[in-house]
Design a protein around this motif. Structure first.
Motif, short mmCIF file in Angstrom:
data_model
loop_
_atom_site.label_atom_id
_atom_site.label_comp_id
_atom_site.label_asym_id
_atom_site.label_seq_id
_atom_site.Cartn_x
_atom_site.Cartn_y
_atom_site.Cartn_z
N UNK A 95 -2.73 6.83 -5.43
CA UNK A 95 -2.46 5.96 -4.28
C UNK A 95 -2.71 4.49 -4.60
N UNK A 96 -2.26 3.61 -3.70
CA UNK A 96 -2.58 2.18 -3.83
C UNK A 96 -2.95 1.63 -2.46
N UNK A 97 -4.11 1.01 -2.40
CA UNK A 97 -4.50 0.27 -1.21
C UNK A 97 -3.90 -1.14 -1.31
N UNK A 148 -6.72 12.99 -0.66
CA UNK A 148 -7.29 11.69 -1.02
C UNK A 148 -8.64 11.79 -1.73
N UNK A 160 0.87 -1.18 0.00
CA UNK A 160 0.00 0.00 0.00
C UNK A 160 0.90 1.22 0.00
N UNK A 161 0.48 2.27 -0.67
CA UNK A 161 1.23 3.52 -0.56
C UNK A 161 0.35 4.74 -0.72
N UNK A 162 0.77 5.79 -0.03
CA UNK A 162 0.21 7.13 -0.18
C UNK A 162 1.07 7.80 -1.24
N UNK A 182 4.98 6.15 4.41
CA UNK A 182 3.90 6.24 3.42
C UNK A 182 3.93 5.07 2.43
#
Lengths: 247, 247
Positions: B58-60, B129, B11-13, B88
């Motif tokens: 982003x990626x969940x 977001x 995951x990343x912000x 992050x």
């Protein structure tokens, strides 16, 4: 020249700021907003908040006021400020208030919320808005400890040094733990006033109880001792939100 | 020397990064993770993702893989990387996969979610977001437009230039609008593959329909025209999340 008193309701993400109160050589929320107001009203102003928030602490609803001789109305102040301010500060509302209104002295009570993410993995999107605690917490003991705080009490055990000689007695009207899905916990505390770092010291100590490091009886003794040295750790700032101020 | 193939779920912000793919003179997610893997395995590695994400996206759940001769197991890779990476980026999981597994070529489908905040006031905590849209959107027309996209179609109208000469035909299995309380809308799109900026171009165009700038018939014509020039604006990156990759 007729002077007016304007009240602002605002929200801010405290991540980038060294707290509310103006400081030398550090970016603060007070200074950021005062500067923009001064650009609009063409005179120097002093912005009074309901209370300071520390570096990294957030506000969903903070209240402040300032006096001005400018004729720019509250609606224009709100729109103008929101155009000038960075996107981590939002003026929710602006209105004229009686001249004697003082955001700090007139406040009757305040509500703070502290957010904890209690799950194995941290969350990359919430990292600036929660305290991540990996070990499962005993929620029952946390709720029981919080219940003990209700009513009029001496909160010396949960007051950080540097708060001066103010009376350490405060009335807590609400102290609850709300647990929601996906490990997000919220500690909600409403009081007629807060000592320095009081919420963070309370949360740090009830979390130690939730981790089994302090028993319920131990927590009771800490509370009664009126000695900050005996209490638990101070919770980190980024989980704390000023939610509401009552007048 | 036996080479192994390791799959990472992460995951990343994306706020701080110039997207996934390694670039000169700009911080990217690929480079940040590759560097830390190389510190652990003491050899150079190439990290292959299911697909690039753009700057600010982003990626969940993103999936990637790399080959290594190192004997460090997936459990240690996960723990080590999470210790070394900035907060992050989070490695959710690491595992050995068959040597022929390729995060990009083996992917069967992907799910993206686009988040819109449709209310008067912006939100200081969600600003990185969501796409904030002040004007109330017509949710029915948005849902109707999205429904039109289902099935196997030519998506040239929603493909940004610079995507080369790849086949513009894709199969969309899911294209839904989910509206929740407090004005938070989520557009969910699942497809066997996505063209460059496809989700953002679709969302920008259905939002224009929701604002009444494009009619449903107009949207239908845009879709059939296979001409990017005729479509609406491209939605900003910060509302887009890669949610899942299916293999």
């Amino acid at each position: 020249m007729n002077s007016k008193n304007i009240r602002l309701n605002l929200a801010y993400d405290g991540s980038r700021y060294h707290g509310w109160q103006r400081q030398n050589n550090a970016l603060t929320i007070q200074e950021t907003i005062e500067e923009k107001i001064e650009m609009m009203v063409c005179e120097s102003v002093k912005l009074i908040a309901s209370g300071r928030t520390d570096a990294g602490v957030h506000a969903v609803n903070q209240v402040c006021n300032f006096k001005t001789r400018s004729n720019i109305g509250p609606g224009a102040i709100k729109k103008g400020l929101n155009g000038l301010l960075p996107d981590d500060i939002l003026i929710r509302d602006a209105e004229y208030v009686p001249f004697e209104f003082h955001a700090r002295y007139s406040a009757k009570s305040k509500v703070y919320e502290y957010r904890i993410l209690n799950q194995e993995d941290p969350d990359v999107f919430m990292r600036k808005y929660i305290w991540h605690i990996r070990t499962p917490l005993d929620l029952k003991v946390i709720a029981k400890c919080l219940g003990l705080l209700l009513g009029r009490n001496d909160f010396s055990s949960f007051r950080s040094s540097g708060s001066g000689n103010t009376d350490p007695v405060r009335s807590i009207m609400q102290a609850e733990l709300h647990g929601t899905e996906r490990g997000l916990l919220r500690v909600i505390i409403k009081a007629d006033g807060f000592l320095r770092h009081m919420v963070r010291n309370i949360v740090g100590t009830v979390v130690e109880a939730g981790l089994g490091r302090i028993s319920f009886n131990g927590f009771e003794k800490i509370f009664e001792s009126r000695d900050r040295q005996s209490a638990g750790i101070k919770a980190p700032p980024q989980g704390l939100f000023l939610m509401e101020v009552q007048y």
